[in-house]
Write a protein that holds these residues in place. Structure first.
Motif, PDB file in Angstrom:
ATOM      1  N   THR A 315      -6.205  -4.894  13.121  1.00  0.00           N
ATOM      2  CA  THR A 315      -7.601  -4.819  12.708  1.00  0.00           C
ATOM      3  C   THR A 315      -8.462  -4.577  13.949  1.00  0.00           C
ATOM      4  O   THR A 315      -8.272  -5.215  14.981  1.00  0.00           O
ATOM      5  CB  THR A 315      -8.032  -6.112  12.008  1.00  0.00           C
ATOM      6  OG1 THR A 315      -7.202  -6.313  10.857  1.00  0.00           O
ATOM      7  CG2 THR A 315      -9.483  -6.044  11.567  1.00  0.00           C
ATOM      8  N   GLU A 345      -0.535  -5.680   8.185  1.00  0.00           N
ATOM      9  CA  GLU A 345      -1.766  -5.762   8.963  1.00  0.00           C
ATOM     10  C   GLU A 345      -1.636  -6.848  10.026  1.00  0.00           C
ATOM     11  O   GLU A 345      -0.779  -7.728   9.944  1.00  0.00           O
ATOM     12  CB  GLU A 345      -2.958  -6.082   8.047  1.00  0.00           C
ATOM     13  CG  GLU A 345      -2.896  -7.484   7.446  1.00  0.00           C
ATOM     14  CD  GLU A 345      -4.129  -7.860   6.627  1.00  0.00           C
ATOM     15  OE1 GLU A 345      -5.031  -7.018   6.488  1.00  0.00           O
ATOM     16  OE2 GLU A 345      -4.171  -8.999   6.123  1.00  0.00           O
ATOM     17  N   ASN A 346      -2.508  -6.763  11.022  1.00  0.00           N
ATOM     18  CA  ASN A 346      -2.575  -7.795  12.054  1.00  0.00           C
ATOM     19  C   ASN A 346      -4.038  -8.070  12.375  1.00  0.00           C
ATOM     20  O   ASN A 346      -4.880  -7.168  12.321  1.00  0.00           O
ATOM     21  CB  ASN A 346      -1.821  -7.361  13.314  1.00  0.00           C
ATOM     22  CG  ASN A 346      -1.544  -8.516  14.252  1.00  0.00           C
ATOM     23  OD1 ASN A 346      -1.977  -9.644  14.011  1.00  0.00           O
ATOM     24  ND2 ASN A 346      -0.810  -8.244  15.321  1.00  0.00           N
ATOM     25  N   PRO A 351      -8.155 -10.677   9.688  1.00  0.00           N
ATOM     26  CA  PRO A 351      -7.387  -9.456   9.384  1.00  0.00           C
ATOM     27  C   PRO A 351      -7.936  -8.742   8.153  1.00  0.00           C
ATOM     28  O   PRO A 351      -8.066  -9.345   7.090  1.00  0.00           O
ATOM     29  CB  PRO A 351      -5.968  -9.983   9.161  1.00  0.00           C
ATOM     30  CG  PRO A 351      -6.125 -11.430   8.852  1.00  0.00           C
ATOM     31  CD  PRO A 351      -7.329 -11.890   9.583  1.00  0.00           C
ATOM     32  N   GLY A 354      -5.135  -4.311   6.272  1.00  0.00           N
ATOM     33  CA  GLY A 354      -4.276  -4.114   5.109  1.00  0.00           C
ATOM     34  C   GLY A 354      -5.059  -3.825   3.851  1.00  0.00           C
ATOM     35  O   GLY A 354      -4.742  -2.894   3.091  1.00  0.00           O
ATOM     36  N   GLN A 373       3.419  -7.003   0.968  1.00  0.00           N
ATOM     37  CA  GLN A 373       2.530  -6.749   2.090  1.00  0.00           C
ATOM     38  C   GLN A 373       2.560  -7.939   3.049  1.00  0.00           C
ATOM     39  O   GLN A 373       2.667  -9.082   2.634  1.00  0.00           O
ATOM     40  CB  GLN A 373       1.115  -6.484   1.590  1.00  0.00           C
ATOM     41  CG  GLN A 373       1.024  -5.218   0.735  1.00  0.00           C
ATOM     42  CD  GLN A 373      -0.354  -4.994   0.155  1.00  0.00           C
ATOM     43  OE1 GLN A 373      -1.357  -5.289   0.802  1.00  0.00           O
ATOM     44  NE2 GLN A 373      -0.412  -4.474  -1.056  1.00  0.00           N
ATOM     45  N   SER A 375       0.835  -9.956   6.411  1.00  0.00           N
ATOM     46  CA  SER A 375      -0.362 -10.176   7.209  1.00  0.00           C
ATOM     47  C   SER A 375      -0.010 -11.050   8.415  1.00  0.00           C
ATOM     48  O   SER A 375       0.368 -12.219   8.250  1.00  0.00           O
ATOM     49  CB  SER A 375      -1.454 -10.838   6.366  1.00  0.00           C
ATOM     50  OG  SER A 375      -2.649 -10.974   7.111  1.00  0.00           O
ATOM     51  N   THR A 384       6.386 -14.767   9.031  1.00  0.00           N
ATOM     52  CA  THR A 384       6.132 -13.333   8.904  1.00  0.00           C
ATOM     53  C   THR A 384       7.382 -12.513   9.208  1.00  0.00           C
ATOM     54  O   THR A 384       7.545 -11.408   8.681  1.00  0.00           O
ATOM     55  CB  THR A 384       4.965 -12.899   9.806  1.00  0.00           C
ATOM     56  OG1 THR A 384       5.167 -13.401  11.138  1.00  0.00           O
ATOM     57  CG2 THR A 384       3.647 -13.434   9.271  1.00  0.00           C
TER      58      THR A 384
END
Length: 403
Positions: A315, A345-346, A351, A354, A373, A375, A384
């Motif tokens: 992000t 996403e990060n 964040p 995503g 998904q 994150s 994660t």
């Protein structure tokens, strides 16, 4: 000094190669250059099919003069008005003032806009289905609108089966003395550049390309003479099959393109973990790209080739990392569709990448976004890492569908 190749009886390649141009259309890198193809037919009438970019104008004009060998140039057929093929029209008219220029109604408008120096009394307007006879050779004209400009047409020689295909069936890369696709290792050394050329230049217009391919299927093509890249005299069905895949946005093969945006290496680490898990699970057609290091034209080429895309983005200012946003925007502009996408996403405190990526994918046709998904909060942790493992499983499971 001239540099000419004989294509077939009465027909000569009089184009030129540009090894000094580094950006095609001032945007796409061409590390291996590009060819500008022009063809000269020596019949009772002498006929030039398209010209060349002015950057190679001197070589092109020397080639034309050599093949004519003192004869006048009677006709110049212009299939496509883009300046990399039409910029030398003025010079040809200055050298051969009696030449008749043959093209479409829309091409006539563009000729005037570009100030190419064509006088109305020397212009012959043709439409689809019209024919012209030059001696033993007779050609017919086929409209090819939006492949990839509105004025485009292709010309088919009814006598010997040669299709002058304009920008269709072209490729990046300089010919470097070769002329025919069977003189080079096309399947290994050229196909990626042919795909990158098509997808970035023509890729948006898949339905229009399919319309042209449908017309082409009704004629007995013996040879393809495009305006860039090699001439095809063998394996034409193989090339047409590639074009059908690209024009219908159908993946060529099952594979995963992992494209990531990472500021400090943590999102890159997630991409490496995902790739490793795919390989551990027995799937090996995996290709990884740093979106900040890889020009978007290469990314688009791979996206058209492979069935699955894993998008991993940090992000950035509560948005998608700009180079990743550029890649997604390009996919949308080029009508990319029919892909399975995994999203990671990060972000360290908020964040957002995503969610924003998925919103854009939802606006594209037939894009399947996997439910798994992921994150990240700054870096990969045990939880994660397990989610990345689940994403790898989901990607492999989705491979079971047919393409």
């Amino acid at each position: 000094m001239h540099c000419v190749r004989k294509v077939t009886d009465d027909l000569y390649w009089v184009g030129a190669n540009d090894k000094r141009l580094h950006l095609f259309e001032s945007i796409h890198p061409i590390e291996d250059g590009v060819s500008y193809n022009s063809y000269l037919l020596m019949d009772e009438k002498t006929v030039l099919f398209d010209t060349a970019d002015w950057s190679v104008g001197r070589q092109f004009c020397e080639n034309v003069e050599y093949v004519l060998n003192g004869k006048p140039l009677d006709i110049m057929v212009i299939n496509h008005l883009e300046p990399d093929h039409a910029a030398s029209i003025n010079e040809i008219i200055l050298r051969y003032p009696d030449v008749k220029v043959v093209s479409t109604e829309k091409a006539w408008l563009l000729m005037n806009q570009f100030n190419f120096g064509v006088e109305e009394e020397n212009f012959i307007m043709v439409k689809e289905g019209d024919t012209m006879k030059f001696g033993k050779h007779e050609v017919t004209f086929v409209a090819a609108p939006m492949v990839h400009w509105p004025e485009a047409m292709v010309t088919f020689d009814l006598t010997n089966g040669v299709l002058f295909s304009a920008d269709a069936f072209g490729s990046f890369k300089s010919l470097d003395g070769a002329l025919f696709a069977d003189e080079v290792d096309f399947r290994n050394e050229w196909i990626d550049e042919a795909r990158r050329y098509y997808t970035n230049i023509v890729g948006k217009y898949g339905p229009q390309v399919m319309a042209l391919l449908k017309k082409a299927s009704a004629i007995d093509i013996k040879m393809l003479c495009p305006l860039h890249g090699p001439v095809w005299r063998k394996d034409i069905p193989w090339l047409l099959d590639k074009y059908i895949h690209w024009a219908t946005y159908t993946p060529e093969e099952k594979g995963v393109m992992i494209v990531y945006a990472s500021m400090y290496g943590n999102t890159m680490n997630a991409a490496q973990i995902l790739a490793a898990k795919l390989h551990e699970k027995g799937f090996h057609n995996v290709h990884m790209y740093d979106v900040a290091e890889t020009h978007v034209s290469y990314l688009i080429g791979q996206a058209f080739k492979l069935s699955h895309i894993a998008i991993l983005s940090v992000t950035y200012n509560l948005n998608v990392f700009p180079p990743m946003q550029n890649f997604i925007d390009d996919m949308k502009r080029l009508n990319m569709q029919k892909r399975v996408v995994g999203v990671v996403e990060n972000g360290s405190w908020a964040p957002q990448a995503g969610t924003l990526i998925c919103e854009e994918l939802d606006e594209m046709k037939q894009m399947t976004v996997l439910n798994e998904q992921v994150s990240l909060l700054s870096a990969v942790n045990k939880m994660t890492a397990d989610e990345l493992d689940g994403l790898a499983d989901s990607i492999i499971e989705s491979m079971k569908q047919d393409y």
